[in-house]
Design a protein around this motif. Structure first.
Motif, PDB file in Angstrom:
ATOM      1  N   GLY A 414      23.886 -22.465   0.876  1.00  0.00           N
ATOM      2  CA  GLY A 414      23.338 -21.942  -0.378  1.00  0.00           C
ATOM      3  C   GLY A 414      23.797 -20.678  -0.601  1.00  0.00           C
ATOM      4  N   ASP A 415      23.212 -19.695  -1.185  1.00  0.00           N
ATOM      5  CA  ASP A 415      23.518 -18.356  -1.864  1.00  0.00           C
ATOM      6  C   ASP A 415      23.626 -17.360  -0.576  1.00  0.00           C
ATOM      7  OD1 ASP A 415      23.724 -16.518  -4.196  1.00  0.00           O
ATOM      8  OD2 ASP A 415      22.196 -15.736  -3.263  1.00  0.00           O
ATOM      9  N   ALA A 416      24.819 -16.644  -0.565  1.00  0.00           N
ATOM     10  CA  ALA A 416      25.145 -15.595   0.263  1.00  0.00           C
ATOM     11  C   ALA A 416      24.004 -14.379   0.227  1.00  0.00           C
ATOM     12  CB  ALA A 416      26.555 -15.323   0.143  1.00  0.00           C
ATOM     13  N   GLN A 417      23.661 -14.207  -0.870  1.00  0.00           N
ATOM     14  CA  GLN A 417      22.706 -12.967  -0.715  1.00  0.00           C
ATOM     15  C   GLN A 417      21.409 -13.500  -0.328  1.00  0.00           C
ATOM     16  OE1 GLN A 417      22.430 -11.807  -5.203  1.00  0.00           O
ATOM     17  NE2 GLN A 417      24.612 -11.497  -5.388  1.00  0.00           N
ATOM     18  N   SER A 418      20.898 -14.467  -0.517  1.00  0.00           N
ATOM     19  CA  SER A 418      19.731 -14.904   0.154  1.00  0.00           C
ATOM     20  C   SER A 418      19.851 -15.069   1.594  1.00  0.00           C
ATOM     21  CB  SER A 418      19.325 -16.355  -0.370  1.00  0.00           C
ATOM     22  OG  SER A 418      18.759 -16.308  -1.675  1.00  0.00           O
ATOM     23  N   ALA A 419      21.032 -15.376   1.982  1.00  0.00           N
ATOM     24  CA  ALA A 419      21.533 -15.423   3.564  1.00  0.00           C
ATOM     25  C   ALA A 419      21.241 -14.035   4.041  1.00  0.00           C
ATOM     26  CB  ALA A 419      22.652 -16.080   3.929  1.00  0.00           C
ATOM     27  N   ALA A 420      21.807 -13.185   3.319  1.00  0.00           N
ATOM     28  CA  ALA A 420      21.843 -11.692   3.716  1.00  0.00           C
ATOM     29  C   ALA A 420      20.515 -11.034   3.840  1.00  0.00           C
ATOM     30  CB  ALA A 420      22.673 -10.926   3.059  1.00  0.00           C
ATOM     31  N   TYR A 421      19.614 -11.684   3.053  1.00  0.00           N
ATOM     32  CA  TYR A 421      18.253 -11.154   3.176  1.00  0.00           C
ATOM     33  C   TYR A 421      17.510 -11.803   4.236  1.00  0.00           C
ATOM     34  CZ  TYR A 421      13.826  -9.803   1.326  1.00  0.00           C
ATOM     35  OH  TYR A 421      12.399  -9.019   1.077  1.00  0.00           O
ATOM     36  N   VAL A 422      17.748 -12.831   4.695  1.00  0.00           N
ATOM     37  CA  VAL A 422      17.172 -13.537   5.911  1.00  0.00           C
ATOM     38  C   VAL A 422      17.676 -12.902   7.041  1.00  0.00           C
ATOM     39  CG1 VAL A 422      16.883 -15.778   7.070  1.00  0.00           C
ATOM     40  CG2 VAL A 422      16.759 -15.897   4.617  1.00  0.00           C
ATOM     41  N   ILE A 423      18.888 -12.508   7.192  1.00  0.00           N
ATOM     42  CA  ILE A 423      19.493 -11.909   8.403  1.00  0.00           C
ATOM     43  C   ILE A 423      18.638 -10.627   8.450  1.00  0.00           C
ATOM     44  CG2 ILE A 423      21.383 -10.852   9.260  1.00  0.00           C
ATOM     45  CD1 ILE A 423      23.187 -12.924   7.795  1.00  0.00           C
ATOM     46  N   ALA A 424      18.692  -9.878   7.423  1.00  0.00           N
ATOM     47  CA  ALA A 424      17.874  -8.458   7.816  1.00  0.00           C
ATOM     48  C   ALA A 424      16.425  -8.993   7.833  1.00  0.00           C
ATOM     49  CB  ALA A 424      18.125  -7.460   6.423  1.00  0.00           C
TER      50      ALA A 424
END
Length: 569
Positions: A414-424
């Protein structure tokens, strides 16, 4: 082109659904010049949907059926790629030179040598903000206020000068009199796809698309008819080879040096370069399914010149071996989870001292959601809202939670921005790293997030400093962004991975069209990576768990899994 063109930055599998209506007649004029005869044809130009219709001039050289556009139209395309970026165009003899305003970044069309040279491809085409290689941290939109880049941990590496030589592909750019022209498809493949946009042309209209051709546009697109001449088929094939040679991100892994050679080795060159568009579409779909077979690469839509019934019948029988294996493996996990949760798995659940956060897709941030407000249970389909909700629950006063498990066992991207949020959300300081396999440009974007919606970026927003034991549950069905996140966690001592090795998927989806009018997507030249010891490492082979889980049913027996986790302490 008065409307700013929307772009897509997600790592997703996109499938456009097409159907078939009528066109506006084109205006045609022909001028005889010195070396070439140039026919000008004014046709409707649809930008994303039927409501946004303008006109565009196409040019046909020496009776060819290959549509060209002028450099002025290329400039207009560039101007509309990003709201805050402007370009200039100047002519110098056999050269048309575009310059990104306020910079030294140029794109030089050399009409004598049939080359297109970018001083820096990424720096010329990227948006106004962010790193040289766009890695998905938003600078505008609904979720932008939730991210703050940390420059000291970010870096950029500029790419090499790129000269795209069109001669080996027998693609010509034309200077005749005061006119400078390039094939529409070459511009679409080389420039527009940088923003995951592309054009389609059915001879009667041009369509500028951000990935999906909606039903209304499909009616117009499929209302046209046409035949695939030898000359046009040759151009279509050569242009496809040109695009894939430069933009397929897994060439090295697939041991591909030339797609023309690869097509021959796979037995599809003759059909792809032949005059039967239906056979060409079927051959391309079968090639993508059986030879690329990388899950991100998909044949999405047939050409307007293809016979729908014949194509669909053949398409039903086309399956890739790895895709079939992936589906079969995933079905085992779905069945086990459905058995454990017959009414559906809850997005947030507490079992004793352990919180489980489960979602199967990274959603794109929505303009309909106020991300600075308190999240509600009916918003938990949204990835960012789920993280915010989980944060409030886990860190509430007198919370019993000691362990947190991010269940990505059936998360397929899915969306890379949401993945970035989950990482942080776990780590506090997150980063996304990306390499452009075509140019060599690379970038790391490090950032913090705001999860408690107070407008601050501090230790209250993430879990790794709260004395919690952080876990991530992964399986072979954890793919694309579902593979990116556990790879980021794998690099941190703050998170323990449980389960089986994740399913890979390292390249962003690259949407494109063919000159013949088909829509495909490939694993593109933006390769998600892990940054370690100053180097960028591919994540396509997946993340390896710290502690394995041998039986699939044990993934979803959360009472037993909680006891297992407690015994790891």
């Amino acid at each position: 082109m008065k409307r700013k063109i929307r772009t897509i930055t997600a790592l997703i599998l996109t499938v456009a659904i097409l159907a078939g209506c009528s066109n506006t007649p084109a205006k045609v004029t022909t001028t005889e010049a010195g070396t070439h005869s140039i026919e000008e044809k004014n046709v409707p130009f649809y930008i994303e949907d039927v409501e946004h219709k303008e006109d565009i001039n196409l040019y046909y050289v020496d009776g060819s059926e290959v549509p060209y556009i002028s450099m002025d139209t290329v400039l207009e395309f560039l101007q509309n790629m990003h709201e805050a970026v402007s370009y200039e165009l100047e002519y110098d003899g056999e050269h048309a030179i575009f310059t990104r305003e306020g910079t030294k970044f140029t794109c030089d069309f050399d009409f004598e040598n049939d080359t297109i040279t970018f001083f820096d491809f990424d720096a010329f085409l990227k948006g106004d903000a962010g790193p040289i290689v766009n890695v998905g941290i938003p600078d505008d939109g609904a979720a932008a206020a939730l991210f703050e880049e940390v420059e000291i941990f970010s870096n950029d590496r500029y790419g090499k000068v790129m000269t795209f030589d069109l001669k080996p592909y027998e693609i010509a750019i034309i200077h005749e009199g005061d006119g400078y022209y390039a094939p529409l498809q070459t511009i679409s493949d080389l420039i527009l796809t940088y923003n995951v946009d592309f054009t389609l042309c059915n001879g009667e209209a041009v369509f500028y698309l951000p990935g999906v051709l909606d039903d209304d546009l499909a009616k117009i697109y499929y209302s046209a008819s046409g035949t695939r001449t030898e000359e046009f088929a040759k151009f279509d094939y050569n242009e496809l080879c040109f695009a894939l040679d430069h933009e397929y991100g897994l060439k090295e892994i697939h041991n591909i040096t030339s797609f023309d050679d690869f097509f021959f080795e796979c037995g599809v060159r003759k059909k792809l370069s032949g005059t039967d568009q239906t056979k060409a579409d079927i051959a391309l779909k079968q090639f993508i399914d059986s030879q690329l077979d990388d899950l991100h690469s998909v044949f999405n839509n047939r050409s307007y010149m293809s016979d729908e019934e014949t194509f669909e019948k053949a398409a039903e029988e086309s399956q890739g071996a790895w895709l079939l294996r992936f589906k079969d493996n995933s079905e085992f996990f779905y069945e086990a989870r459905d058995k454990a949760f017959p009414e559906g798995v809850p997005p947030y659940e507490e079992i004793g001292d352990t919180a489980y956060i489960t979602f199967d897709h990274f959603t794109h941030a929505s303009d309909e959601i106020d991300y600075m407000s308190e999240p509600t249970e009916d918003e938990l389909y949204d990835t960012i809202r789920l993280m915010q909700y989980a944060r409030d629950k886990i860190l509430r006063p007198q919370s019993p939670i000691k362990n947190v498990v991010m269940d990505l066992s059936i998360n397929m991207g899915g969306d890379a921005q949401s993945a970035a949020y989950v990482i942080a959300f776990y780590l506090g300081l997150g980063d996304l790293s990306l390499v452009n396999t075509m140019t060599g440009a690379a970038g790391v974007a490090a950032y913090k997030i705001d999860s408690n919606r107070d407008g601050e970026f501090n230790a209250e927003d993430y879990l790794s400093l709260k004395g919690l034991n952080l876990y991530c549950l992964i399986s072979p069905s954890s793919f694309s962004s579902g593979n990116l996140v556990p790879n980021a966690y794998m690099m941190s001592p703050k998170v323990t991975l449980l389960g089986m090795t994740s399913g890979g998927g390292s390249c962003g989806v690259h949407l494109m069209s063919t000159a013949g009018g088909s829509i495909i997507q490939i694993s593109g030249y933006r390769r998600i990576s892990i940054f370690k010891n100053g180097s960028f490492y591919d994540i396509d082979r997946g993340a390896t768990p710290d502690f394995g889980i041998a039986k699939i049913e044990d993934f979803y027996d959360r009472k037993a899994l909680t006891e297992y986790i407690d015994n790891l302490l």
